[in-house]
Design an enzyme around this catalytic site. Sequence first.
Site, PDB file in Angstrom:
ATOM      1  N   THR A 239      -4.998   7.342   8.602  1.00 37.69           N
ATOM      2  CA  THR A 239      -4.962   6.200   7.700  1.00 37.69           C
ATOM      3  C   THR A 239      -6.370   5.633   7.613  1.00 37.69           C
ATOM      4  OG1 THR A 239      -3.949   4.046   7.255  1.00 37.69           O
ATOM      5  CG2 THR A 239      -4.270   4.623   9.566  1.00 37.69           C
ATOM      6  N   GLY A 240      -6.631   4.892   6.534  1.00 38.91           N
ATOM      7  CA  GLY A 240      -7.970   4.340   6.350  1.00 38.91           C
ATOM      8  C   GLY A 240      -8.680   5.024   5.191  1.00 38.91           C
TER       9      GLY A 240
ATOM     10  N   THR B 159      -1.336   2.911   4.580  1.00 40.70           N
ATOM     11  CA  THR B 159      -0.614   4.189   4.453  1.00 40.70           C
ATOM     12  C   THR B 159       0.351   4.343   5.609  1.00 40.70           C
ATOM     13  OG1 THR B 159      -2.460   5.290   3.383  1.00 40.70           O
ATOM     14  CG2 THR B 159      -0.933   6.711   4.590  1.00 40.70           C
TER      15      THR B 159
ATOM     16  N   THR C 277       1.453   6.991   0.371  1.00 40.34           N
ATOM     17  CA  THR C 277       0.579   5.847   0.137  1.00 40.34           C
ATOM     18  C   THR C 277       0.387   5.576  -1.355  1.00 40.34           C
ATOM     19  OG1 THR C 277      -1.577   4.927   0.790  1.00 40.34           O
ATOM     20  CG2 THR C 277      -1.575   7.176  -0.008  1.00 40.34           C
TER      21      THR C 277
ATOM     22  N   ARG D 126      -8.221   8.762  -8.925  1.00 37.88           N
ATOM     23  CA  ARG D 126      -8.657   9.032  -7.542  1.00 37.88           C
ATOM     24  C   ARG D 126      -7.477   9.493  -6.674  1.00 37.88           C
ATOM     25  NH1 ARG D 126      -7.337   6.854  -2.151  1.00 37.88           N
ATOM     26  NH2 ARG D 126      -9.192   7.076  -0.854  1.00 37.88           N
ATOM     27  N   VAL D 127      -7.708  10.521  -5.881  1.00 37.56           N
ATOM     28  CA  VAL D 127      -6.723  10.989  -4.901  1.00 37.56           C
ATOM     29  C   VAL D 127      -7.382  10.901  -3.532  1.00 37.56           C
ATOM     30  CG1 VAL D 127      -5.492  13.033  -4.058  1.00 37.56           C
ATOM     31  CG2 VAL D 127      -5.476  12.499  -6.498  1.00 37.56           C
ATOM     32  N   GLY D 128      -6.647  10.374  -2.563  1.00 37.96           N
ATOM     33  CA  GLY D 128      -7.217  10.231  -1.219  1.00 37.96           C
ATOM     34  C   GLY D 128      -6.843  11.378  -0.311  1.00 37.96           C
ATOM     35  N   ASP D 129      -6.877  11.097   0.973  1.00 41.09           N
ATOM     36  CA  ASP D 129      -6.568  12.130   1.979  1.00 41.09           C
ATOM     37  C   ASP D 129      -5.065  12.341   2.170  1.00 41.09           C
ATOM     38  OD1 ASP D 129      -6.423   9.455   3.016  1.00 41.09           O
ATOM     39  OD2 ASP D 129      -6.226  10.314   5.030  1.00 41.09           O
TER      40      ASP D 129
ATOM     41  N   SER E  82       0.794  -1.240   0.000  1.00 42.61           N
ATOM     42  CA  SER E  82       0.000   0.000   0.000  1.00 42.61           C
ATOM     43  C   SER E  82       0.817   1.276   0.000  1.00 42.61           C
ATOM     44  CB  SER E  82      -0.948   0.030   1.196  1.00 42.61           C
ATOM     45  OG  SER E  82      -1.999  -0.861   0.976  1.00 42.61           O
TER      46      SER E  82
HETATM   47  N1  ASP Z   1      -5.867   6.906   3.498  1.00 44.08           N
HETATM   48  C1  ASP Z   1      -5.452   6.207   2.318  1.00 44.08           C
HETATM   49  C2  ASP Z   1      -6.282   6.624   1.153  1.00 44.08           C
HETATM   50  O1  ASP Z   1      -7.467   6.791   1.315  1.00 44.08           O
HETATM   51  C3  ASP Z   1      -5.505   4.728   2.438  1.00 44.08           C
HETATM   52  C4  ASP Z   1      -5.199   4.147   3.762  1.00 44.08           C
HETATM   53  O2  ASP Z   1      -4.545   4.718   4.597  1.00 44.08           O
HETATM   54  O3  ASP Z   1      -5.665   3.057   4.021  1.00 44.08           O
HETATM   55  O4  ASP Z   1      -5.752   6.717   0.080  1.00 44.08           O
END
Ligand code: ASP
Length: 332
Positions: A243-244, A192, A210, A220-223, A89
């Site tokens: 994370t998550g 992450t 991550t 797609r872009v995450g947090d 990841s």
């Molecule tokens: N927070 C990360 C994302 O949404 C993924 C993760 O930490 O599990 O890209």
Amino acid sequence: MSRRNFLKTSALGVGGLLLAKCTSAINKKTINPEITAITPITKPIVISTWNHGLAANKAAWEILEKDGTALDAVEAGVRVTESDANNRSVGLGGNPDREGKVTLDACIMNHENECGAVAFIQDIEHPISVARKVMEETPHVMLVGKGAYDFAISKGFEHKDLLTPEAKESWLKWKESDAQKKPEINSENHDTIGMLAMDAEGNISGSCTTSGWAYKLHGRVGDSPIIGAGLFVDNEVGGACATGMGEAVIRIAGSATVVELMRQGKSPNEACQLAVERIIKKHKDIKGLQVGFLAINKNGEVGGYSVYAGFNYAQKDNTTEEMKDAPYEMEW
Ligand code: ASP
């Protein structure tokens, strides 16, 4: 009263008043003088998310123990995870999106609120170092996609295919099994690394990197690259990372929220718990939606909290090198 005595008394009165004013000004500035006076600050210290945090903390510690800066430590630390091909990841070996492309997100923030980020970057092994270059060598905060890649190449980073044969095989299997299924965050695909460090000077920096949500939509872009969501540092208060499920973190400006709660006097643990509770409150359906927060305050106190059981973090300081299970709201 003679004029001379009157002047003397008045002068003392003014002096006393001035002293009282100064004392109250000092008290106002100190959030909790009793605690700060008796609690020795734990520093240097480094914390990071998940089991891979142990190896990352080791690299960060090599810098911190030699009185290096928290900024150098958080960059060096997460580079270890970015290069670990077995980690699915982050960086090299990270799970691709649904089109088979490994796209990476990262950000970094120092003790002066300077920050840099890259998002949706491909074929570069160390997005965290590109993020630092964005911070230090451009007037911008974030570069994305091809622009981020071109910038990295111009700064001497090498092109590298990050899709390992193992990750490719899993992706092909996923495609065959149920290509249209909704991407899920579960215990296999959220990893992450977020890292927070305080150096010997007492300065705090953070990093986050991550490959994001496995088999996400292309683009797609995450947090994780978003300052205030995946990471936030305010050196007067502390730092936090997440994370998550990134979408859920963004919806409450997660890491900035944790830092602001600490500014209001909450402990790192309480602040993370309140942020998790806000996520739960703001989502109609929380089923399977995992988020974990990790935080540190100016005293070097550390805390974490997650929606579901299972979130853990690694801690390293002068006396500790261990994994800690974060408290959580509910069982899976
Ligand atoms: N927070 C990360 C994302 O949404 C993924 C993760 O930490 O599990 O890209």
